[in-house]
Motif scaffolding. Structure first.
Motif, PDB file in Angstrom:
ATOM      1  N   LYS A 211       0.563  -1.217   0.047  1.00  0.00           N
ATOM      2  CA  LYS A 211       0.033   0.299   0.489  1.00  0.00           C
ATOM      3  C   LYS A 211       1.095   0.999   0.002  1.00  0.00           C
ATOM      4  O   LYS A 211       1.890   1.227   0.491  1.00  0.00           O
ATOM      5  CB  LYS A 211      -0.731  -0.280   1.104  1.00  0.00           C
ATOM      6  CG  LYS A 211      -1.409   1.871   1.535  1.00  0.00           C
ATOM      7  CD  LYS A 211      -2.552   0.838   2.841  1.00  0.00           C
ATOM      8  CE  LYS A 211      -3.485   1.240   2.805  1.00  0.00           C
ATOM      9  NZ  LYS A 211      -4.797   2.228   3.947  1.00  0.00           N
ATOM     10  N   ASN A 212      -0.019   2.117  -0.667  1.00  0.00           N
ATOM     11  CA  ASN A 212       1.357   3.431  -0.736  1.00  0.00           C
ATOM     12  C   ASN A 212       2.371   3.706  -2.156  1.00  0.00           C
ATOM     13  O   ASN A 212       2.985   4.789  -1.891  1.00  0.00           O
ATOM     14  CB  ASN A 212       1.324   4.394   0.581  1.00  0.00           C
ATOM     15  CG  ASN A 212       0.385   4.195   1.593  1.00  0.00           C
ATOM     16  OD1 ASN A 212      -0.336   5.152   1.308  1.00  0.00           O
ATOM     17  ND2 ASN A 212       0.560   4.297   2.709  1.00  0.00           N
TER      18      ASN A 212
ATOM     19  N   CYS B 235       4.373   3.815  -5.014  1.00  0.00           N
ATOM     20  CA  CYS B 235       4.202   4.719  -6.307  1.00  0.00           C
ATOM     21  C   CYS B 235       4.493   3.578  -7.688  1.00  0.00           C
ATOM     22  O   CYS B 235       5.664   3.561  -7.584  1.00  0.00           O
ATOM     23  CB  CYS B 235       4.640   5.976  -5.972  1.00  0.00           C
ATOM     24  SG  CYS B 235       4.402   6.768  -7.803  1.00  0.00           S
TER      25      CYS B 235
ATOM     26  N   GLU C 106      -0.874   5.279  -7.554  1.00  0.00           N
ATOM     27  CA  GLU C 106      -0.435   4.931  -6.297  1.00  0.00           C
ATOM     28  C   GLU C 106      -1.358   3.603  -5.854  1.00  0.00           C
ATOM     29  O   GLU C 106      -2.466   3.410  -6.162  1.00  0.00           O
ATOM     30  CB  GLU C 106      -1.157   6.024  -5.266  1.00  0.00           C
ATOM     31  CG  GLU C 106      -0.498   5.949  -3.913  1.00  0.00           C
ATOM     32  CD  GLU C 106      -0.815   6.896  -2.751  1.00  0.00           C
ATOM     33  OE1 GLU C 106      -0.891   7.112  -2.004  1.00  0.00           O
ATOM     34  OE2 GLU C 106      -2.611   7.518  -3.456  1.00  0.00           O
TER      35      GLU C 106
ATOM     36  N   LEU D 183      -3.508   2.008  -3.290  1.00  0.00           N
ATOM     37  CA  LEU D 183      -4.611   2.423  -2.066  1.00  0.00           C
ATOM     38  C   LEU D 183      -4.386   1.261  -1.435  1.00  0.00           C
ATOM     39  O   LEU D 183      -4.853   1.257  -0.209  1.00  0.00           O
ATOM     40  CB  LEU D 183      -6.147   2.456  -2.432  1.00  0.00           C
ATOM     41  CG  LEU D 183      -5.935   3.526  -3.935  1.00  0.00           C
ATOM     42  CD1 LEU D 183      -7.243   4.066  -3.841  1.00  0.00           C
ATOM     43  CD2 LEU D 183      -5.655   4.678  -2.936  1.00  0.00           C
ATOM     44  N   GLU D 184      -3.864   0.143  -1.660  1.00  0.00           N
ATOM     45  CA  GLU D 184      -4.421  -1.470  -1.086  1.00  0.00           C
ATOM     46  C   GLU D 184      -2.842  -1.815  -1.379  1.00  0.00           C
ATOM     47  O   GLU D 184      -1.646  -1.771  -2.321  1.00  0.00           O
ATOM     48  CB  GLU D 184      -5.127  -2.168  -1.358  1.00  0.00           C
ATOM     49  CG  GLU D 184      -6.959  -1.624  -0.894  1.00  0.00           C
ATOM     50  CD  GLU D 184      -7.919  -2.725  -1.496  1.00  0.00           C
ATOM     51  OE1 GLU D 184      -8.481  -2.077  -1.012  1.00  0.00           O
ATOM     52  OE2 GLU D 184      -7.835  -3.693  -1.720  1.00  0.00           O
ATOM     53  N   ASP D 185      -1.936  -2.987  -0.564  1.00  0.00           N
ATOM     54  CA  ASP D 185      -1.246  -3.649  -0.537  1.00  0.00           C
ATOM     55  C   ASP D 185      -2.246  -4.203  -2.740  1.00  0.00           C
ATOM     56  O   ASP D 185      -2.901  -5.023  -2.512  1.00  0.00           O
ATOM     57  CB  ASP D 185      -1.436  -5.002  -0.086  1.00  0.00           C
ATOM     58  CG  ASP D 185      -0.166  -4.824   1.522  1.00  0.00           C
ATOM     59  OD1 ASP D 185      -0.461  -3.225   1.381  1.00  0.00           O
ATOM     60  OD2 ASP D 185      -0.411  -5.107   2.627  1.00  0.00           O
TER      61      ASP D 185
ATOM     62  N   GLN E 216      -9.739   5.657   0.879  1.00  0.00           N
ATOM     63  CA  GLN E 216     -10.692   7.045   1.288  1.00  0.00           C
ATOM     64  C   GLN E 216     -11.276   8.244   0.500  1.00  0.00           C
ATOM     65  O   GLN E 216     -11.634   8.109  -0.357  1.00  0.00           O
ATOM     66  CB  GLN E 216      -9.717   8.101   1.377  1.00  0.00           C
ATOM     67  CG  GLN E 216      -8.209   6.688   2.583  1.00  0.00           C
ATOM     68  CD  GLN E 216      -6.691   7.570   2.388  1.00  0.00           C
ATOM     69  OE1 GLN E 216      -6.791   9.107   2.150  1.00  0.00           O
ATOM     70  NE2 GLN E 216      -6.197   6.510   2.493  1.00  0.00           N
TER      71      GLN E 216
ATOM     72  N   HIS F 200     -10.070  10.909  -1.678  1.00  0.00           N
ATOM     73  CA  HIS F 200      -9.034  10.135  -3.204  1.00  0.00           C
ATOM     74  C   HIS F 200     -11.150  10.334  -3.388  1.00  0.00           C
ATOM     75  O   HIS F 200     -11.182  10.648  -4.669  1.00  0.00           O
ATOM     76  CB  HIS F 200      -9.040   9.237  -3.312  1.00  0.00           C
ATOM     77  CG  HIS F 200      -7.885   9.192  -1.920  1.00  0.00           C
ATOM     78  ND1 HIS F 200      -6.930   9.876  -2.311  1.00  0.00           N
ATOM     79  CD2 HIS F 200      -7.289   8.017  -1.296  1.00  0.00           C
ATOM     80  CE1 HIS F 200      -5.754  10.130  -1.877  1.00  0.00           C
ATOM     81  NE2 HIS F 200      -5.948   8.740  -0.918  1.00  0.00           N
TER      82      HIS F 200
END
Length: 187
Positions: free
Chosen positions: A32-33, A35, A93, A95-97, A164, A167
């Motif tokens: 997650k997160n 790039c 990006e 947002l989850e694994d 989220q 987003h």
């Protein structure tokens, strides 16, 4: 989602052609997160989401603007890199694994020259991406934020549970406060 199903949703390939593409596909995972793609860089591969959700965004001086979400079964591609071999506009990006299938663009283009079925698959792939972009532009130009939110609820309701609200608001082109009002009005 398995790669066979993902490839077939784009264009039904004969088994031999599908096996030729799959020879060049590798599986890869990122947290997650992470790039996955950076704006202003040439991205020499296409990804297909096996598991997880990603967002595409463009950065301005003061904020990121989300304009697309991708989830299981969907391709993740910088079309500018894919078509013109030039730096893309977007960043991607996680947002989850996420687990992905990765395909080098050069290998795919080599297969286009060797197999008419794969070339047709590539044409259908590009056409589908073009239609998605066209729908996005038309939605942004002619629909209200409420209409776009209702479309999101209808077409991808699981995103509302997995992404989220900041987003989602950015995707709709509104503030998070306005999104809260829309959600309250709909209850």
């Amino acid at each position: 989602m398995e790669i066979d199903k993902i490839l077939d949703t784009i264009y039904l390939l004969p088994e031999n052609s599908k096996k030729n593409i799959e020879k060049y596909i590798t599986e890869i995972s990122y947290p997650k997160n992470f790039c996955l793609m950076q704006a202003h860089k040439i991205i020499p591969h296409i990804y297909f989401v096996k598991k997880g959700i990603v967002r595409a965004y463009a950065s301005t001086d003061d904020k990121d603007i989300t304009f697309w979400f991708g989830k299981e079964g969907e391709p993740v591609v910088s079309m500018r890199s894919y078509v013109e071999n030039k730096p893309g506009y977007e960043s991607i990006e996680l947002l989850e694994d996420c687990d992905f299938y990765k395909l080098e663009t050069a290998n795919l283009k080599k297969l286009f020259n060797e197999d008419i079925h794969i070339a047709n698959w590539g044409r259908k792939f590009a056409e589908r991406e073009l239609v998605k972009t066209e729908e996005l532009i038309i939605s942004r130009q002619f629909k209200t934020a409420l209409e776009r939110y209702k479309d999101l609820m209808r077409d991808k309701p699981d995103l509302l549970k997995r992404v989220q609200l900041g987003h989602i608001a950015s995707y709709l082109g509104i503030t998070q406060v306005s999104l809260s009002r829309i959600r309250a009005e709909m209850k």
